[in-house]
Motif scaffolding. Structure first.
Motif, mmCIF file in Angstrom:
data_model
loop_
_atom_site.group_PDB
_atom_site.id
_atom_site.type_symbol
_atom_site.label_atom_id
_atom_site.label_comp_id
_atom_site.label_asym_id
_atom_site.label_seq_id
_atom_site.Cartn_x
_atom_site.Cartn_y
_atom_site.Cartn_z
ATOM 1 N N GLU A 45 0.834 -1.195 0.000
ATOM 2 C CA GLU A 45 0.000 0.000 0.000
ATOM 3 C C GLU A 45 0.872 1.250 0.000
ATOM 4 O OE1 GLU A 45 -3.699 1.516 2.713
ATOM 5 O OE2 GLU A 45 -2.930 -0.493 3.052
ATOM 6 N N LYS A 46 0.559 2.199 -0.895
ATOM 7 C CA LYS A 46 1.305 3.449 -0.942
ATOM 8 C C LYS A 46 0.401 4.572 -1.421
ATOM 9 C CE LYS A 46 3.112 2.979 -5.620
ATOM 10 N NZ LYS A 46 4.312 2.922 -6.459
ATOM 11 N N GLN A 47 0.824 5.804 -1.137
ATOM 12 C CA GLN A 47 0.094 6.980 -1.588
ATOM 13 C C GLN A 47 1.118 8.007 -2.042
ATOM 14 O OE1 GLN A 47 -2.535 8.735 1.289
ATOM 15 N NE2 GLN A 47 -3.302 10.240 -0.142
ATOM 16 N N THR A 48 0.886 8.617 -3.208
ATOM 17 C CA THR A 48 1.779 9.642 -3.731
ATOM 18 C C THR A 48 1.068 10.983 -3.701
ATOM 19 O OG1 THR A 48 2.907 8.045 -5.148
ATOM 20 C CG2 THR A 48 3.166 10.367 -5.723
ATOM 21 N N LEU A 49 1.777 11.986 -3.146
ATOM 22 C CA LEU A 49 1.246 13.339 -3.043
ATOM 23 C C LEU A 49 2.078 14.287 -3.901
ATOM 24 C CD1 LEU A 49 1.043 13.326 0.839
ATOM 25 C CD2 LEU A 49 -0.840 12.860 -0.731
ATOM 26 N N LYS A 50 1.409 15.199 -4.580
ATOM 27 C CA LYS A 50 2.108 16.182 -5.399
ATOM 28 C C LYS A 50 2.219 17.480 -4.604
ATOM 29 C CE LYS A 50 1.895 18.484 -9.894
ATOM 30 N NZ LYS A 50 1.100 18.614 -11.134
ATOM 31 N N ILE A 51 3.434 18.025 -4.536
ATOM 32 C CA ILE A 51 3.690 19.272 -3.808
ATOM 33 C C ILE A 51 4.216 20.289 -4.816
ATOM 34 C CG2 ILE A 51 5.100 20.360 -2.022
ATOM 35 C CD1 ILE A 51 5.232 17.622 -0.681
ATOM 36 N N ILE A 52 3.657 21.494 -4.785
ATOM 37 C CA ILE A 52 4.103 22.570 -5.645
ATOM 38 C C ILE A 52 4.832 23.596 -4.781
ATOM 39 C CG2 ILE A 52 3.427 24.397 -7.252
ATOM 40 C CD1 ILE A 52 2.768 21.635 -8.305
ATOM 41 N N LYS A 53 6.087 23.879 -5.123
ATOM 42 C CA LYS A 53 6.841 24.912 -4.422
ATOM 43 C C LYS A 53 6.938 26.122 -5.336
ATOM 44 C CE LYS A 53 11.067 26.250 -2.256
ATOM 45 N NZ LYS A 53 12.475 26.114 -2.147
ATOM 46 N N ASN A 54 6.528 27.264 -4.824
ATOM 47 C CA ASN A 54 6.595 28.521 -5.605
ATOM 48 C C ASN A 54 7.887 29.249 -5.351
ATOM 49 O OD1 ASN A 54 4.035 28.161 -6.714
ATOM 50 N ND2 ASN A 54 3.092 28.996 -4.909
#
Length: 54
Positions: A45-54
């Motif tokens: 089981e895994k979860q991928t999160l997208k992070i946006i750095k400005n």
């Protein structure tokens, strides 16, 4: 954590628990853009999160 090209730029293994874990990642040295954090809960089981750095 991977950058937009898929290159691993950060990795950390946390202790297994039955509760919640919070982990802060210092992104001050990373360039602006999109990053992907994948959290593995167990071997299946895994979860991928997208992070946006400005």
């Amino acid at each position: 954590m991977n950058d937009q090209q898929g290159k691993m730029i950060y990795q950390k293994q946390l202790p297994a628990t039955n509760g919640n874990i919070r982990e802060k990642i210092d992104m001050s040295r990373f360039a602006a853009g999109a990053y992907f954090v994948t959290v593995y809960f167990n071997s299946q089981e895994k979860q991928t999160l997208k992070i946006i750095k400005n």
